[in-house]
Design an enzyme around this catalytic site. Sequence first.
Site, PDB file in Angstrom:
ATOM      1  N   GLY A  11       0.696  -0.924  -0.277  1.00 22.16           N
ATOM      2  CA  GLY A  11      -0.107  -0.054  -0.084  1.00 22.16           C
ATOM      3  C   GLY A  11       1.172   1.563  -0.281  1.00 22.16           C
ATOM      4  O   GLY A  11       0.561   1.727   0.995  1.00 22.16           O
ATOM      5  N   ASN A  13       1.249   3.067  -2.469  1.00 23.43           N
ATOM      6  CA  ASN A  13       0.616   4.043  -3.312  1.00 23.43           C
ATOM      7  C   ASN A  13      -0.439   5.153  -2.575  1.00 23.43           C
ATOM      8  O   ASN A  13      -0.867   6.043  -2.346  1.00 23.43           O
ATOM      9  CB  ASN A  13       1.019   3.813  -4.720  1.00 23.43           C
ATOM     10  CG  ASN A  13       1.679   3.572  -5.509  1.00 23.43           C
ATOM     11  OD1 ASN A  13       1.767   4.427  -5.948  1.00 23.43           O
ATOM     12  ND2 ASN A  13       1.708   2.651  -5.747  1.00 23.43           N
ATOM     13  N   MET A  90      -4.331  -6.206  -6.888  1.00 20.95           N
ATOM     14  CA  MET A  90      -4.063  -7.432  -7.976  1.00 20.95           C
ATOM     15  C   MET A  90      -5.009  -8.703  -8.122  1.00 20.95           C
ATOM     16  O   MET A  90      -4.970  -9.540  -8.307  1.00 20.95           O
ATOM     17  CB  MET A  90      -2.510  -7.917  -6.763  1.00 20.95           C
ATOM     18  CG  MET A  90      -1.923  -7.287  -6.278  1.00 20.95           C
ATOM     19  SD  MET A  90      -0.573  -6.625  -8.130  1.00 20.95           S
ATOM     20  CE  MET A  90       0.111  -7.725  -9.123  1.00 20.95           C
ATOM     21  N   ARG A  91      -6.861  -8.267  -7.712  1.00 17.56           N
ATOM     22  CA  ARG A  91      -7.337  -8.257  -8.801  1.00 17.56           C
ATOM     23  C   ARG A  91      -8.149  -7.420  -9.945  1.00 17.56           C
ATOM     24  O   ARG A  91      -8.242  -6.591 -10.008  1.00 17.56           O
ATOM     25  CB  ARG A  91      -8.545  -9.382  -7.323  1.00 17.56           C
ATOM     26  CG  ARG A  91      -8.447  -9.526  -5.834  1.00 17.56           C
ATOM     27  CD  ARG A  91      -7.208 -10.809  -6.571  1.00 17.56           C
ATOM     28  NE  ARG A  91      -8.001 -11.718  -6.324  1.00 17.56           N
ATOM     29  CZ  ARG A  91      -7.526 -13.396  -6.682  1.00 17.56           C
ATOM     30  NH1 ARG A  91      -6.891 -13.134  -6.614  1.00 17.56           N
ATOM     31  NH2 ARG A  91      -8.689 -13.866  -7.474  1.00 17.56           N
ATOM     32  N   HIS A 109      -0.786   1.774 -13.012  1.00 21.84           N
ATOM     33  CA  HIS A 109      -0.025   0.210 -13.691  1.00 21.84           C
ATOM     34  C   HIS A 109       1.467   0.724 -13.808  1.00 21.84           C
ATOM     35  O   HIS A 109       1.686   1.194 -14.442  1.00 21.84           O
ATOM     36  CB  HIS A 109      -0.980  -0.604 -14.327  1.00 21.84           C
ATOM     37  CG  HIS A 109      -0.021  -1.507 -15.542  1.00 21.84           C
ATOM     38  ND1 HIS A 109      -0.880  -2.443 -15.158  1.00 21.84           N
ATOM     39  CD2 HIS A 109      -0.109  -1.585 -16.630  1.00 21.84           C
ATOM     40  CE1 HIS A 109      -0.454  -3.257 -15.939  1.00 21.84           C
ATOM     41  NE2 HIS A 109       0.993  -2.724 -16.898  1.00 21.84           N
ATOM     42  N   THR A 141     -11.352   0.630 -16.597  1.00 19.93           N
ATOM     43  CA  THR A 141     -12.789   0.963 -18.145  1.00 19.93           C
ATOM     44  C   THR A 141     -12.722  -0.939 -17.997  1.00 19.93           C
ATOM     45  O   THR A 141     -12.120  -1.263 -17.293  1.00 19.93           O
ATOM     46  CB  THR A 141     -12.731   0.342 -19.408  1.00 19.93           C
ATOM     47  OG1 THR A 141     -11.305  -0.036 -19.627  1.00 19.93           O
ATOM     48  CG2 THR A 141     -12.500   2.547 -19.209  1.00 19.93           C
ATOM     49  N   GLU A 143     -11.786  -2.921 -19.934  1.00 22.36           N
ATOM     50  CA  GLU A 143     -10.793  -4.066 -20.665  1.00 22.36           C
ATOM     51  C   GLU A 143      -9.234  -3.739 -20.236  1.00 22.36           C
ATOM     52  O   GLU A 143      -9.791  -2.675 -19.115  1.00 22.36           O
ATOM     53  CB  GLU A 143     -10.570  -3.964 -22.279  1.00 22.36           C
ATOM     54  CG  GLU A 143      -9.841  -4.065 -22.646  1.00 22.36           C
ATOM     55  CD  GLU A 143      -9.606  -3.639 -24.765  1.00 22.36           C
ATOM     56  OE1 GLU A 143     -10.349  -2.811 -24.684  1.00 22.36           O
ATOM     57  OE2 GLU A 143      -8.464  -4.079 -25.062  1.00 22.36           O
ATOM     58  N   ASP A 145      -6.223  -2.908 -17.592  1.00 22.80           N
ATOM     59  CA  ASP A 145      -5.644  -1.557 -18.009  1.00 22.80           C
ATOM     60  C   ASP A 145      -5.661  -1.234 -19.545  1.00 22.80           C
ATOM     61  O   ASP A 145      -4.698  -0.531 -20.131  1.00 22.80           O
ATOM     62  CB  ASP A 145      -4.139  -2.184 -18.607  1.00 22.80           C
ATOM     63  CG  ASP A 145      -3.649  -3.396 -16.698  1.00 22.80           C
ATOM     64  OD1 ASP A 145      -3.190  -4.346 -16.820  1.00 22.80           O
ATOM     65  OD2 ASP A 145      -4.244  -2.833 -16.016  1.00 22.80           O
ATOM     66  N   GLU A 174       6.095   6.359  -9.172  1.00 24.06           N
ATOM     67  CA  GLU A 174       4.526   6.576  -8.206  1.00 24.06           C
ATOM     68  C   GLU A 174       4.350   7.517  -7.482  1.00 24.06           C
ATOM     69  O   GLU A 174       3.280   8.095  -8.022  1.00 24.06           O
ATOM     70  CB  GLU A 174       4.346   5.006  -8.949  1.00 24.06           C
ATOM     71  CG  GLU A 174       4.510   4.089  -9.961  1.00 24.06           C
ATOM     72  CD  GLU A 174       4.256   3.118  -9.315  1.00 24.06           C
ATOM     73  OE1 GLU A 174       2.931   2.898  -8.776  1.00 24.06           O
ATOM     74  OE2 GLU A 174       4.878   1.641 -10.126  1.00 24.06           O
TER      75      GLU A 174
HETATM   76  C1  GRF Z   1       3.489  -1.410  -7.242  1.00 23.42           C
HETATM   77  O1  GRF Z   1       4.655  -2.632  -8.272  1.00 23.42           O
HETATM   78  C2  GRF Z   1       2.780  -1.076  -8.070  1.00 23.42           C
HETATM   79  O2  GRF Z   1       3.733  -0.062  -9.332  1.00 23.42           O
HETATM   80  C3  GRF Z   1       1.292  -1.076  -8.380  1.00 23.42           C
HETATM   81  O3  GRF Z   1       1.745  -2.143  -6.988  1.00 23.42           O
HETATM   82  C4  GRF Z   1       2.755  -2.446  -6.220  1.00 23.42           C
HETATM   83  C5  GRF Z   1       2.740  -2.175  -5.343  1.00 23.42           C
HETATM   84  O4  GRF Z   1       2.199  -1.258  -5.907  1.00 23.42           O
HETATM   85  N1  GRF Z   1       0.667  -0.560  -8.887  1.00 23.42           N
HETATM   86  P1  GRF Z   1       2.056  -0.560  -3.202  1.00 23.42           P
HETATM   87  O5  GRF Z   1       3.276  -0.343  -3.113  1.00 23.42           O
HETATM   88  O6  GRF Z   1       0.790  -2.097  -2.955  1.00 23.42           O
HETATM   89  O7  GRF Z   1       1.459   0.494  -3.530  1.00 23.42           O
END
Ligand code: GRF
Length: 195
Positions: A11, A13, A90-91, A109, A141, A143, A145, A174
Amino acid sequence: KRVAILISGGGSNMVRLVQDMQSGDHPARPVLVASNDPAAAGLAKAAALGVPTAAVDHRAYRGDRAAFEAALLEPLLDARPDILCLAGFMRILTPGFINRFDSRMINIHPSLLPKYPGLHTHARAITAGDAEAGATVHEVTTELDSGPILGQIRVPIKAGDTPDRLAARVLEREHRLYPLILRRFAAGIRDRVDL
Ligand code: GRF
């Protein structure tokens, strides 16, 4: 604007998005951080920042994607988000779920879309001999990514880069891109800005 954030792991980001919203004069505030993994380290970070959290373990739904999403929607809809941010989530979400947030969902992404949708993006860029890698914030969307791009960052791929070293270089950029894009998106600005 009320912002909910979906995570699956560390987490990092999400932390930057929440800290930026809490830094004042921001059009949005965080109302929920939810994860598909109850053990996601990001949940504790969100709680430490004072953001309500929820976890719905996708493994409890053994491949029944619709049932998992119905369970995830409960805390999510209770939080009444105006915007849903995917951040290291990641789902894969079904069109049924995505359409409930029609064009109010954004994702980051780790590639220069449209190159390398899907997984293992940094390894693929290195293997391809690309000079650059990066990350993309885009509208989600149905589709994978492929939604309208809201912003990108680019970093050089250096000789001898491993996927992990490249990922770390991209991740720190990011952390600057996503908060900027969320501020704009929450203010109704959807023009693309690249950092
Ligand atoms: C990173 O590879 C980021 O590019 C992608 O998810 C992965 C982990 O991000 N969005 P985070 O540290 O869980 O935000």
